[in-house]
Design an enzyme around this catalytic site. Structure first.
Site, short mmCIF file in Angstrom:
data_model
loop_
_atom_site.label_atom_id
_atom_site.label_comp_id
_atom_site.label_asym_id
_atom_site.label_seq_id
_atom_site.Cartn_x
_atom_site.Cartn_y
_atom_site.Cartn_z
N GLN A 50 0.78 -1.22 0.07
CA GLN A 50 -0.03 -0.19 0.00
C GLN A 50 0.81 1.37 0.10
OE1 GLN A 50 -2.85 -1.35 3.50
NE2 GLN A 50 -4.17 -0.36 1.98
N HIS A 130 -7.67 -8.77 6.69
CA HIS A 130 -7.67 -7.93 5.74
C HIS A 130 -6.24 -7.40 5.25
CE1 HIS A 130 -9.41 -3.92 4.01
NE2 HIS A 130 -7.93 -3.81 3.94
N GLU A 131 -5.28 -7.31 6.04
CA GLU A 131 -3.93 -7.01 5.94
C GLU A 131 -3.27 -8.18 5.02
OE1 GLU A 131 -3.31 -3.96 5.61
OE2 GLU A 131 -5.02 -3.46 6.91
N HIS A 134 -4.03 -8.43 1.68
CA HIS A 134 -3.21 -7.65 0.92
C HIS A 134 -1.83 -8.27 0.49
CE1 HIS A 134 -5.22 -3.87 0.52
NE2 HIS A 134 -5.25 -3.65 1.96
#
Ligand code: ZN
Length: 441
Positions: A50, A130-131, A134
């Site tokens: 990110q 969620h991470e 990624h």
């Protein structure tokens, strides 16, 4: 260092990331940048891609302090799932419901490359998943089959009123809020006009003006909050005013415009120390504790209902400068923690107890004069509270001598740093050599 957050259309968010093999200073500084960026953006977590880095690392910001997870592996412990709305710093402006298991086991390397294992439940378990997604090139929106469930979030339009250094971390925290779920968008800043300052009396904009300029936010510097200002302000279509250290009272007519009214970040535990010098007065009075109040504004100064209060101990070595710095960080945290809940009507606002009101009026230019009746403890408190402004001094031999630093040794006064009119700041030892007859009144 805060870095630019990569948005969902970039390929680096769609690939499986490479494992980390070297645990060195470069890794530590990358992780520090990730934590800065996540905190600034008020994110619950942030993955390396990110900020554009191809490495299996993510950080989380839930709980008492940020955590880092390197080369993680996730295992689902219970198949029970729950459903919650998620947002993503890389998909700003949207939210959607995601089913996720409630308990996971995570194994990962820490910053030193030591393998660790943790079992995690609840909201943090959701953030970890969620991470972790990624790092595999997945986004939360991939879990949502019916795309119409992904909603655009209408931001609450905020105007910030502030001027002094105290307000800087608070404005920065507010600017960060727009990135997380787009709940808040700072549409403009209002600050005092530039004033002559320094030895050359050059026109100097306020610290808040400089932040607004740096982040490209519209800024107004009205001398008066008159009709001409109101006409400009109305164009911003503001939903909420946030104010701190602005140096002027807002008229009722202005506070009635936004649908959520105005909130003020005030550096004291209201109703104690209303008005303009709460930090100096808390030190002068030898208080052991102070804090910050987030309050609803009305047209009277510091009299609105209390939204939240955070306490902070006062260290015996705290000066106005150090305490003010700590309190403004507390204020920034309060904005991150409370603004969303306040605007959603989830916080009960408590009126201030009139019986406990005290005031902290502005300190005059001679508030720092040492008097013959001052005890050593009082002198030390004056030195801590009133430097650099208005300053602590005594008149000696027709000259003004400033006392810049002092402390107590037992019950005795120990001077540390002094400055005679027209001279440089000197240590007590050097000062004593130059002016051996000097004495306090
Ligand atoms: Zn995300």
């Amino acid at each position: 260092m805060i870095r630019q957050i990569v948005l969902a259309d970039q390929p680096i968010l769609r690939k499986k990331l490479r494992p980390v093999k070297t645990f060195d200073d470069g890794l530590s500084s990358l992780v520090a940048d990730m934590i800065d960026t996540m905190t600034f953006a008020n994110g619950a977590g942030l993955a390396a891609n990110q900020i554009g880095v191809d490495a299996q690392i993510f950080v989380t910001g839930i709980g008492p302090k940020p955590q880092v997870f390197i080369n993680p592996k996730l295992k689902i412990i219970f198949s029970r799932r729950d459903l919650l709305e998620e947002g993503c710093l890389s998909v700003p402006g949207y939210r959607g419901p995601v089913h996720r298991p409630t308990t996971v086991e995570i194994t990962y390397d820490n910053l030193k490359g030591v393998r660790r294992k943790q079992i995690v439940r609840g909201y943090l378990a959701r953030v970890l998943q969620h991470e972790y997604d990624h790092l595999q090139g997945k986004l939360y929106i991939d879990h949502i089959k019916e795309k119409k469930q992904i909603e655009a979030v209408e931001p609450i339009r905020v105007a910030f009123f502030g001027s002094g250094e105290f307000a800087v971390p608070i404005l920065v925290s507010l600017l960060g809020l727009l990135n997380w779920t787009f709940d808040f968008l700072t549409v403009g800043v209002v600050t005092q006009p530039a004033r002559p300052a320094g030895r050359k009396q050059e026109l100097t904009p306020t610290p808040i003006y400089r932040v607004a300029e740096k982040f490209g936010v519209k800024v107004l510097t009205p001398e008066k909050l008159d009709q001409k200002f109101m006409t400009e302000f109305k164009k911003w279509k503001v939903d909420l005013i946030v104010l701190s250290d602005y140096h002027k009272l807002l008229p009722a007519e202005l506070l009635q415009l936004p649908r959520y009214g105005g909130v003020n970040v005030h550096p004291s535990l209201l109703p104690k120390y209303r008005w303009s010098a709460p930090i100096q007065n808390a030190i002068l009075n030898g208080d052991r504790q102070t804090g910050v109040t987030l309050m609803q504004m009305n047209e009277k100064l510091d009299q609105g209902g209390i939204i939240a209060q955070y306490k902070l101990p006062i260290d015996s070595r705290d000066t106005y400068v150090t305490l003010s710095g700590k309190l403004s960080q507390v204020g920034a945290q309060m904005i991150r923690d409370n603004l969303y809940y306040y605007a959603s009507g989830k916080i009960k606002v408590a009126p201030q107890k009139e019986s406990e009101v005290t005031t902290a009026p502005m300190l005059g230019s001679n508030a720092g004069e040492i008097k013959a009746t001052d005890t050593p403890a009082q002198i030390v408190r004056k030195v801590r509270a009133l430097n650099p402004n208005p300053g602590v001094y005594t008149n000696w031999n027709g000259k003004r001598v400033k006392i810049l630093a002092a402390h107590l040794e037992g019950r005795k006064l120990a001077l540390d740093q002094l400055q005679i009119e027209g001279g440089k700041p000197l240590s007590w030892k050097d000062f004593k050599n130059g002016y051996p007859e000097f004495k306090l009144p």
